[in-house]
Motif scaffolding. Structure first.
Motif, short mmCIF file in Angstrom:
data_model
loop_
_atom_site.label_atom_id
_atom_site.label_comp_id
_atom_site.label_asym_id
_atom_site.label_seq_id
_atom_site.Cartn_x
_atom_site.Cartn_y
_atom_site.Cartn_z
N LEU A 140 0.83 -1.20 0.00
CA LEU A 140 0.00 0.00 0.00
C LEU A 140 0.86 1.26 0.00
CD1 LEU A 140 -2.86 -1.02 2.46
CD2 LEU A 140 -3.09 -0.50 0.03
N CYS A 141 1.98 1.23 0.74
CA CYS A 141 2.90 2.37 0.72
C CYS A 141 3.43 2.61 -0.69
CB CYS A 141 4.07 2.14 1.68
SG CYS A 141 3.65 2.23 3.43
N ARG A 142 3.89 1.55 -1.33
CA ARG A 142 4.43 1.70 -2.69
C ARG A 142 3.36 2.14 -3.67
NH1 ARG A 142 7.88 -2.75 -0.86
NH2 ARG A 142 6.22 -4.23 -1.33
N TRP A 143 2.18 1.55 -3.55
CA TRP A 143 1.08 1.91 -4.44
C TRP A 143 0.69 3.37 -4.23
CZ3 TRP A 143 -4.05 3.51 -4.19
CH2 TRP A 143 -4.82 3.30 -5.35
N GLY A 144 0.60 3.79 -2.96
CA GLY A 144 0.23 5.17 -2.68
C GLY A 144 1.25 6.17 -3.19
N SER A 145 2.53 5.79 -3.17
CA SER A 145 3.56 6.72 -3.62
C SER A 145 3.50 6.99 -5.11
CB SER A 145 4.95 6.18 -3.24
OG SER A 145 5.32 5.09 -4.08
N ASP A 146 2.80 6.14 -5.86
CA ASP A 146 2.67 6.32 -7.30
C ASP A 146 1.50 7.23 -7.68
OD1 ASP A 146 4.83 4.76 -8.08
OD2 ASP A 146 3.66 2.91 -8.09
N HIS A 147 0.75 7.68 -6.69
CA HIS A 147 -0.45 8.45 -6.99
C HIS A 147 -0.37 9.84 -6.35
CE1 HIS A 147 -1.61 4.34 -7.85
NE2 HIS A 147 -2.60 4.81 -8.58
N PRO A 148 -0.79 10.88 -7.07
CA PRO A 148 -0.70 12.24 -6.54
C PRO A 148 -1.69 12.46 -5.40
CG PRO A 148 -1.89 12.22 -8.63
CD PRO A 148 -1.35 10.83 -8.43
N GLY A 149 -1.42 13.52 -4.63
CA GLY A 149 -2.33 13.91 -3.56
C GLY A 149 -1.81 13.63 -2.17
N HIS A 150 -0.70 12.91 -2.06
CA HIS A 150 -0.14 12.64 -0.74
C HIS A 150 0.37 13.93 -0.12
CE1 HIS A 150 3.51 11.53 1.78
NE2 HIS A 150 2.49 11.03 2.44
N ASP A 151 -0.03 14.19 1.13
CA ASP A 151 0.37 15.41 1.83
C ASP A 151 1.19 15.04 3.06
OD1 ASP A 151 0.70 17.82 3.08
OD2 ASP A 151 -1.43 18.35 3.13
N PRO A 152 2.53 15.12 2.99
CA PRO A 152 3.37 14.72 4.11
C PRO A 152 3.31 15.67 5.29
CG PRO A 152 4.71 15.66 2.37
CD PRO A 152 3.31 15.56 1.82
N TYR A 170 23.01 7.20 4.76
CA TYR A 170 21.93 6.22 4.96
C TYR A 170 20.60 6.78 4.46
CZ TYR A 170 18.92 2.87 7.36
OH TYR A 170 17.98 1.90 7.65
N LEU A 171 20.31 8.03 4.80
CA LEU A 171 19.03 8.62 4.40
C LEU A 171 18.93 8.77 2.89
CD1 LEU A 171 18.54 11.34 7.17
CD2 LEU A 171 17.63 9.01 7.08
N ALA A 172 20.07 8.86 2.22
CA ALA A 172 20.05 8.98 0.76
C ALA A 172 19.53 7.72 0.08
CB ALA A 172 21.46 9.30 0.26
N ARG A 173 19.39 6.63 0.83
CA ARG A 173 18.91 5.37 0.27
C ARG A 173 17.38 5.34 0.13
NH1 ARG A 173 22.79 0.80 1.85
NH2 ARG A 173 24.66 1.87 2.51
N PHE A 174 16.70 6.38 0.62
CA PHE A 174 15.24 6.37 0.63
C PHE A 174 14.70 7.46 -0.28
CE2 PHE A 174 16.84 4.69 4.57
CZ PHE A 174 16.11 3.52 4.73
N ARG A 175 13.75 7.09 -1.13
CA ARG A 175 13.15 8.03 -2.05
C ARG A 175 11.66 7.73 -2.21
NH1 ARG A 175 17.18 10.33 -1.51
NH2 ARG A 175 18.75 11.06 -3.01
N LEU A 176 10.87 8.81 -2.21
CA LEU A 176 9.48 8.67 -2.63
C LEU A 176 9.47 8.69 -4.15
CD1 LEU A 176 7.58 11.04 -0.19
CD2 LEU A 176 7.80 8.56 -0.07
N ARG A 177 8.57 7.91 -4.75
CA ARG A 177 8.53 7.84 -6.21
C ARG A 177 7.98 9.14 -6.78
NH1 ARG A 177 6.06 1.69 -6.86
NH2 ARG A 177 7.74 0.65 -5.76
#
Length: 209
Positions: A96-108, A202-209
């Motif tokens: 669900l996290c990966r699927w959600g990252s592919d869709h617009p509208g996420h507000d961090p 370490y943090l450079a290993r993480f990316r939102l799509r």
């Protein structure tokens, strides 16, 4: 007002997906599972990770998840924890996290619990990079140790995380450090103990799509 108990399945179908949703498809149910995925918690600690849920709805969801065999309750400790069946939902949350990252509208900027962030990191890590690497995170009363090896990121709850570096802040501040564009030393609300160079790498290993 509590929601009425159902006398029949929500989805009256023979589909396996519908069967699963009859057990975990109610509002808040999967998010309750999320908050218990890494460590058992008392009622108020679960609710702290779900600020939009009422006490009545959380009580009902816990009862439903217990009836479904997803959640167990230890009366001596007053804590709720996942059964083996509940732990089996980890890949569902990651997907669900990966699927959600592919869709617009996420507000961090909206509330992010520390546990939610830890689970999202297991889904969004660059799995092609070598390890092992240990990282510590702390947020209020919660702490975590991450162990990254090639192809997998494991997270364990630990109130006193011991690692080459420990990053501390609220769930949202930590999320900004992990996924945001600013270098770690410029992220507001975040403190670091230990090796700053290793932490930034370490943090450079993480990316939102």
């Amino acid at each position: 007002m509590t929601e009425p108990a159902r006398s029949r399945p929500r989805y009256d179908e023979g589909c396996l997906a519908a069967h699963a949703l009859n057990m975990i498809g109610d509002r808040w149910a999967l998010l309750v599972v999320r908050e218990l995925m890494l460590v058992p918690k008392r009622f108020q600690m679960i609710r702290a990770g779900l600020p939009g849920v009422t006490a009545a709805v959380l009580t009902q969801r816990l009862a439903q998840l217990q009836a479904a065999g997803v959640v167990g309750h230890d009366p001596a400790l007053g804590a709720y924890g996942l059964t083996a069946s509940g732990q089996g939902l980890m890949p569902v949350l990651q997907a669900l996290c990966r699927w959600g990252s592919d869709h617009p509208g996420h507000d961090p900027r909206r509330f992010i619990s520390p546990t939610a962030l830890m689970i999202s990191m297991t889904a969004m890590v660059d799995q092609g990079l070598p390890g092992p690497v240990r990282a510590g995170f702390r947020s209020g009363r919660e702490g975590f140790v991450q162990t990254l090896t090639r192809g997998a990121l494991q997270v364990a709850a630990d109130p006193d995380p011991q690692a080459p570096f420990v990053i501390e802040g609220s769930g949202n501040a930590l999320a900004q450090a992990v996924y945001g564009p600013l270098p770690l030393d410029r992220v507001p609300g975040v403190t670091l103990q230990g090796d700053a160079t290793a932490a930034q790498a370490y943090l450079a290993r993480f990316r939102l799509r």
